[in-house]
Design a protein around this motif. Structure first.
Motif, PDB file in Angstrom:
ATOM      1  N   PRO A   1      52.716 -16.429 -59.312  1.00  0.00           N
ATOM      2  CA  PRO A   1      52.961 -15.481 -58.216  1.00  0.00           C
ATOM      3  C   PRO A   1      54.340 -15.619 -57.574  1.00  0.00           C
ATOM      4  CG  PRO A   1      50.773 -16.445 -58.025  1.00  0.00           C
ATOM      5  CD  PRO A   1      51.461 -17.178 -59.136  1.00  0.00           C
ATOM      6  N   SER A   2      54.863 -16.815 -57.510  1.00  0.00           N
ATOM      7  CA  SER A   2      56.178 -16.986 -56.865  1.00  0.00           C
ATOM      8  C   SER A   2      57.284 -16.271 -57.624  1.00  0.00           C
ATOM      9  CB  SER A   2      56.510 -18.474 -56.777  1.00  0.00           C
ATOM     10  OG  SER A   2      56.546 -19.042 -58.077  1.00  0.00           O
ATOM     11  N   LEU A   3      57.008 -15.859 -58.845  1.00  0.00           N
ATOM     12  CA  LEU A   3      58.047 -15.192 -59.635  1.00  0.00           C
ATOM     13  C   LEU A   3      57.916 -13.678 -59.611  1.00  0.00           C
ATOM     14  CD1 LEU A   3      58.011 -17.577 -62.710  1.00  0.00           C
ATOM     15  CD2 LEU A   3      59.610 -17.564 -60.804  1.00  0.00           C
ATOM     16  N   LYS A   4      56.941 -13.196 -58.895  1.00  0.00           N
ATOM     17  CA  LYS A   4      56.754 -11.740 -58.882  1.00  0.00           C
ATOM     18  C   LYS A   4      57.954 -11.075 -58.269  1.00  0.00           C
ATOM     19  CE  LYS A   4      51.845 -10.855 -59.147  1.00  0.00           C
ATOM     20  NZ  LYS A   4      50.657 -10.372 -58.442  1.00  0.00           N
ATOM     21  N   ARG A   5      58.352  -9.997 -58.898  1.00  0.00           N
ATOM     22  CA  ARG A   5      59.621  -9.413 -58.521  1.00  0.00           C
ATOM     23  C   ARG A   5      59.589  -7.899 -58.485  1.00  0.00           C
ATOM     24  NH1 ARG A   5      63.910 -10.910 -60.870  1.00  0.00           N
ATOM     25  NH2 ARG A   5      64.631 -13.004 -60.606  1.00  0.00           N
ATOM     26  N   ASN A   6      58.426  -7.349 -58.416  1.00  0.00           N
ATOM     27  CA  ASN A   6      58.424  -5.923 -58.173  1.00  0.00           C
ATOM     28  C   ASN A   6      58.875  -5.742 -56.733  1.00  0.00           C
ATOM     29  OD1 ASN A   6      56.242  -7.064 -57.030  1.00  0.00           O
ATOM     30  ND2 ASN A   6      54.722  -5.833 -58.093  1.00  0.00           N
ATOM     31  N   GLY A   7      59.111  -4.509 -56.336  1.00  0.00           N
ATOM     32  CA  GLY A   7      59.597  -4.317 -54.985  1.00  0.00           C
ATOM     33  C   GLY A   7      61.099  -4.335 -54.933  1.00  0.00           C
TER      34      GLY A   7
END
Lengths: 240, 240
Positions: free
Chosen positions: A222-228
């Motif tokens: 999760p810490s790598l999520k980069r949508n947005g």
DNA sequence: AAGAGTATATGTACTTCTTACACATTGTGT
DNA sequence: ACACAATGTGTAAGAAGTACATATACTCTT
């Protein structure tokens, strides 16, 4: 902009220098049927009758450049937190037949599974990037430039997950990389590398309904999520 | 641009949508005194009195975007075949205090030795990139973005030679890399790597007038020269 | 002329990364 | 139960990156 005085912006040069329109064009990528797809629309210019073009729009005077590309995406896909990256600005004199328009190209990565509204806009259609031959304007060049950028980026950054559902198997992930890069990868080496990068979390779940031995399912850490939003600071170099 | 019809360009939307000015800004890099320098000008906007800014100008309605950045360079440096690379377009609403201006940032690499006219334009001055703290507009951000891009690019492509004289020693080349990357490099490993890349031709000449043992002189392999026009095709990946 | 100073030129061992490659396992479908 | 199809796993060889020390060539000083 050093030579530009406030006065210049409000006086005689106004008519002369505000003769350039500014647009954004979005190369919207998705992954389906083991191929990388791009969302295209039938061109509504008679100069390009029967041809497809990228999705774009003029930038409104009261919106940021990045915001304009988000708006195009929202209007076309009803998706909100999409991955979006600016790639290049195309400003040749005659790139638009109707006037002087410079355009900033973005690409975005969306997950088709989340997105049922493909048919709401019925002029839109998905096309295998490898089968796109000719597009309106300079859009083929824009597509090629964005695809090249995507290929470089996926080697370094965990962005491909924007194209996949939340849960996926390593095989799906490898198929996706192969579709983007246009090469075949060795399965064992791929798995080794991807595990080493430490991008994934093992869900301790298995594929279901596959006609063969089911594979483990993973999700992106999760810490790598980069949508947005754009403009990522402190990028973790992920090959290093 | 898909939704933009010819009619739209000539009718009501005209006033509304041609309210955005388009500029280019050039981050002009040079190498001197073992430091990477950037060419700046005193801002002539009262909002930024006493501050420096990058060199830029509005794009003329009758010139390509890339051409505009070449023009800025020509006008400022009298140099013609300079290395120039587009980096990013900045389009925040309030980035310019006098109006809506989006700007496309380029960086260029020039060789100070070829360029005597540093004082022709006396508002111009060279600044060590590591000592630049604050600039007018969003120019510090533009500088940082271009510097970051330069750092990535020099690892892959033989572009630093645009900052050096025709003949140079490996020590000069290493100093330059260190100045750009902001790190110290091991001399033996640096020499090994750079020789491996096969970018250089040994001139069988020696340094003169150095207060120590003179080093060999090299030049860039002519086929790799890349000053002049943009948009390089078939890039030889030079780390690979 | 001798000696101090400074930078050049060069090779090797160690570690890390990359690549090529084969076989047993687990589920489905007939 | 058997064929089928894909998963899961390890190792050896080669390539690339890193750390590191000594002899050499020229200048400057005394």
């Amino acid at each position: 902009m050093a030579k530009l005085k406030s006065a210049a912006l409000e006086k005689s040069s106004h008519l002369e220098y505000f003769n350039i329109a500014v647009s954004v064009d979005c190369v919207i990528f998705a992954y389906a049927e083991k191929a990388l797809k791009v969302l295209l629309i039938q061109s509504d210019l008679e100069e390009f009758a029967g041809m497809y073009s990228l999705l774009g729009d003029l930038v409104r005077p009261d919106e940021d450049l990045d915001e304009a590309s988000y708006r195009v995406l929202r209007e076309r896909t009803d998706l909100h937190d999409v991955y979006l990256e600016q790639v290049h600005t195309f400003g040749n004199l005659n790139r638009h037949p109707s006037g002087r328009v410079i355009t900033t190209a973005y690409y975005s990565l969306i997950n088709l599974k989340n997105n049922k509204l493909q048919l709401t806009h019925n002029e839109l259609s998905w096309h295998d990037v490898n089968k796109v031959r000719k597009l309106a304007f300079d859009h083929k060049q824009i597509l090629d430039t964005c695809l090249q950028r995507l290929r470089e980026k996926v080697l370094e950054q965990p962005i491909v997950f924007n194209l996949l559902p939340e849960k996926f198997s390593l095989r799906e992930l490898q198929d996706l990389y192969e579709a983007i890069l246009g090469v075949e990868l060795d399965r064992r080496n791929f798995r080794k590398r991807i595990i080493l990068k430490d991008w994934l979390i093992d869900l301790n779940e298995m594929e279901v309904d596959v006609p063969h031995r089911p594979g483990k399912l993973y999700k992106l850490r999760p810490s790598l999520k980069r949508n947005g939003k754009l403009s990522v600071k402190s990028e973790q170099k992920l090959t290093a």
